[in-house]
Design a protein around this motif. Structure first.
Motif, mmCIF file in Angstrom:
data_model
loop_
_atom_site.group_PDB
_atom_site.id
_atom_site.type_symbol
_atom_site.label_atom_id
_atom_site.label_comp_id
_atom_site.label_asym_id
_atom_site.label_seq_id
_atom_site.Cartn_x
_atom_site.Cartn_y
_atom_site.Cartn_z
ATOM 1 N N TYR A 87 -126.797 -30.601 36.793
ATOM 2 C CA TYR A 87 -126.242 -31.932 36.993
ATOM 3 C C TYR A 87 -125.377 -32.344 35.803
ATOM 4 O O TYR A 87 -125.905 -32.662 34.742
ATOM 5 N N PRO A 88 -124.046 -32.373 35.965
ATOM 6 C CA PRO A 88 -123.181 -32.807 34.864
ATOM 7 C C PRO A 88 -123.320 -34.318 34.632
ATOM 8 O O PRO A 88 -123.814 -35.045 35.499
ATOM 9 N N ALA A 89 -122.879 -34.763 33.475
ATOM 10 C CA ALA A 89 -122.856 -36.201 33.211
ATOM 11 C C ALA A 89 -122.033 -36.866 34.317
ATOM 12 O O ALA A 89 -121.078 -36.288 34.834
ATOM 13 N N ARG A 90 -122.413 -38.088 34.678
ATOM 14 C CA ARG A 90 -121.749 -38.748 35.803
ATOM 15 C C ARG A 90 -121.560 -40.232 35.494
ATOM 16 O O ARG A 90 -122.398 -40.851 34.848
ATOM 17 N N THR A 91 -120.462 -40.785 36.001
ATOM 18 C CA THR A 91 -120.169 -42.211 35.897
ATOM 19 C C THR A 91 -119.933 -42.751 37.301
ATOM 20 O O THR A 91 -119.267 -42.103 38.113
ATOM 21 N N TRP A 92 -120.474 -43.938 37.570
ATOM 22 C CA TRP A 92 -120.272 -44.630 38.836
ATOM 23 C C TRP A 92 -119.527 -45.928 38.559
ATOM 24 O O TRP A 92 -119.635 -46.491 37.470
ATOM 25 N N GLN A 93 -118.794 -46.409 39.558
ATOM 26 C CA GLN A 93 -118.168 -47.730 39.437
ATOM 27 C C GLN A 93 -118.324 -48.480 40.756
ATOM 28 O O GLN A 93 -118.274 -47.885 41.834
ATOM 29 N N PHE A 94 -118.529 -49.789 40.618
ATOM 30 C CA PHE A 94 -118.779 -50.649 41.773
ATOM 31 C C PHE A 94 -117.987 -51.941 41.616
ATOM 32 O O PHE A 94 -117.884 -52.480 40.517
ATOM 33 N N ILE A 95 -117.448 -52.421 42.736
ATOM 34 C CA ILE A 95 -116.787 -53.722 42.761
ATOM 35 C C ILE A 95 -117.416 -54.511 43.900
ATOM 36 O O ILE A 95 -117.451 -54.046 45.048
ATOM 37 N N VAL A 96 -117.923 -55.713 43.564
ATOM 38 C CA VAL A 96 -118.550 -56.587 44.556
ATOM 39 C C VAL A 96 -117.740 -57.878 44.631
ATOM 40 O O VAL A 96 -117.540 -58.558 43.623
ATOM 41 N N ASP A 97 -117.264 -58.200 45.835
ATOM 42 C CA ASP A 97 -116.486 -59.421 46.053
ATOM 43 C C ASP A 97 -117.373 -60.653 45.882
ATOM 44 O O ASP A 97 -118.594 -60.568 46.027
#
Length: 184
Positions: A87-97
């Protein structure tokens, strides 16, 4: 000469004094100035804001509460280090209206430039909202969380959180960010 061709010199003779008065010549090119983009700015979460990150076997979830959520878009980044060779390092991104709907949910592995969408329940992330609070659910997507791995989050209103914010960050940013970390 056509009628229009005959009228052009006459129109120029009439308009020439006005064009000169305003500093406009026939040969001058008109240049439209470039549009100035206004940088998005962070919005303060407010005095009663708080966040809580929960990491359990099936999911990572982040609850953010603030009276400002109803008026501003919420931006969240989550990241974790690599886990072994699998499992490589991971980044997530989220936008909530502001209405509580999930506009974007995606992740990117450290060894990739591609973002993969996880914008529906089948793929992963979804939002539960109630008055003044938003809970991002199943943020890491399908499958169990990684045991012993620290998940980190940074949330802000109006634009993406700074990558320089420490955890926790609410006091250090004067209320512009909410940052958490947790593991199972």
């Amino acid at each position: 000469m056509t009628r229009l061709g005959c009228l052009a010199p006459l129109l120029m003779a009439i308009l020439a004094p006005f064009l000169l008065l305003f500093g406009i010549s026939e040969q001058e090119e008109f240049v439209i100035p470039p549009t100035v983009e206004i940088e998005p700015a962070w919005v303060n979460f407010g005095a009663n804001a708080n966040s809580a990150l929960t990491v359990n076997v099936p999911e990572v979830m982040l609850r953010v509460c603030s009276s400002s959520l109803a008026d501003h878009t919420l931006y969240v980044r989550m990241w974790r280090d690599s886990f072994g060779d699998t499992y490589p390092a991971r980044t997530w991104q989220f936008i909530v209206d502001p209405d509580g709907s999930l506009q974007e949910a995606s992740y990117q592995d450290a060894d990739s430039t591609l973002w993969t969408s996880i914008n529906n329940i089948e793929d992963g992330a979804w939002v539960a909202s109630e008055a003044g609070c938003v809970t991002l659910r199943n943020m890491e997507g399908p499958g169990d969380t990684l045991e012993g791995v620290v998940y980190n989050t940074a949330a802000s209103l109006g634009t993406w959180p700074s990558e320089d914010w420490s955890i926790p960050c609410y006091s250090a940013t004067d209320g512009l960010g909410l940052c958490d970390s947790g593991s199972r």
